[in-house]
Write an enzyme that holds these catalytic residues in place. Structure first.
Site, PDB file in Angstrom:
ATOM      1  N   ASP A   1       0.816  -1.214  -0.068  1.00 54.49           N
ATOM      2  CA  ASP A   1       0.000   0.050   0.127  1.00 54.49           C
ATOM      3  C   ASP A   1       0.816   1.288  -0.035  1.00 54.49           C
ATOM      4  O   ASP A   1       0.230   2.467  -0.069  1.00 54.49           O
ATOM      5  CB  ASP A   1      -0.765  -0.054   1.119  1.00 54.49           C
ATOM      6  CG  ASP A   1      -0.200   0.057   2.476  1.00 54.49           C
ATOM      7  OD1 ASP A   1       0.851  -0.125   2.613  1.00 54.49           O
ATOM      8  OD2 ASP A   1      -0.990  -0.444   3.586  1.00 54.49           O
TER       9      ASP A   1
ATOM     10  N   ASP B   1      -0.540 -11.283   5.728  1.00 53.64           N
ATOM     11  CA  ASP B   1      -0.676 -10.588   4.484  1.00 53.64           C
ATOM     12  C   ASP B   1       0.649 -10.188   3.867  1.00 53.64           C
ATOM     13  O   ASP B   1       1.239  -9.264   4.500  1.00 53.64           O
ATOM     14  CB  ASP B   1      -1.720  -9.506   4.795  1.00 53.64           C
ATOM     15  CG  ASP B   1      -2.286  -8.871   3.706  1.00 53.64           C
ATOM     16  OD1 ASP B   1      -2.455  -9.239   2.724  1.00 53.64           O
ATOM     17  OD2 ASP B   1      -2.918  -7.893   4.051  1.00 53.64           O
TER      18      ASP B   1
END
Length: 252
Positions: free
Chosen positions: A32, A150
């Site tokens: 991100d 993740d």
């Protein structure tokens, strides 16, 4: 944080001392461009902060710097990409569940993939059987469920916060699932196992090369998912806490 993912040498086996009982989970993926949560001293503890970089990918030491995702100058360093040690072993950084003791900055976990998938099991997931990944926690995800890791993979999806689109100005695929999910949609789910396996890998390889042509480190990280990661979405794994390898500590 969004939805992922040769024999080890004897000296490596000796270094990976099991610290916990093996449990079951699955690997997702994200990147991100935000400041890692473990770069904040309050989250990691003084002296245990994860490295962070400015928007030119230069390491900075000001752990009070505001995250790129909040308009500040701090982001994830490109050195946090995953890499293959050999055909069966890889190292990576990632977000671990924040709701329990797993969510501790600087811990490492050994993920051994079963060949199954969380949401589907096709050849891509089956090809992961027996592969092992050592993941070091540089981020804590409070939207990451128990057993979910993740993995930080460029083009893996930005998830809840998007610091990448304005920074890179390239197509990085679906917000959740990234370039691989875009490929899964394009290739479809009704072909033969071989067609879907090859199609997803080729599609992801092409999208990685297009997106990160001007970012060689990010390109390597993206291609990792197409190559070592078999373009497998959300592969299931057994996991346990282990001692962190020196190679990961050096990049944390």
């Amino acid at each position: 944080v969004s939805a992922f993912l040769l024999n080890r040498s004897s000296d490596l086996d000796l270094s990976l001392i099991s610290l916990s009982i093996e449990q079951t989970g699955f690997a997702s993926r994200y990147w991100d461009c935000c400041k890692p949560s473990c770069s904040w001293t309050d989250n990691a503890g003084a002296g245990n902060e994860a490295r962070e970089c400015n928007l030119q990918n230069e390491v900075i030491t000001d752990h009070t710097a505001v995250s790129n995702c909040l308009g500040g100058p701090s982001m994830t360093c490109y050195s946090q990409i995953p890499w293959a040690v050999n055909d069966k072993l890889a190292y990576a950084f990632g977000a671990v569940p924040g709701a329990n003791s797993e969510g501790t900055c600087g811990k490492c976990f050994e993920l051994t993939f079963t060949g199954e998938g969380k949401y589907e099991t096709h050849m891509n997931q089956q090809k992961m059987a027996g592969k092992t990944m050592i993941v070091m926690a540089s981020n804590i995800g409070y939207d990451v469920s128990g057993g979910q890791f993740d993995i930080m993979i460029p083009g893996g999806g930005v998830g809840a916060f998007d610091g990448c689109t304005d920074l890179w100005k390239v197509d990085i695929g679906m917000r959740t699932g990234g370039l691989l999910y875009s490929c899964e949609i394009e290739v479809g789910y009704n072909g033969t196992e071989e067609e879907m396996y090859i199609g997803r890998k080729n599609c992801l390889t092409n999208k990685c090369k297009e997106a990160f042509a001007n970012y060689p480190d990010l390109l390597k990280g993206c291609l990792f998912l197409a190559d070592w990661g078999e373009a497998a979405g959300n592969p299931v794994h057994k996991y346990k806490e282990v001692e962190c390898p020196a190679e990961l500590k050096a990049k944390y």
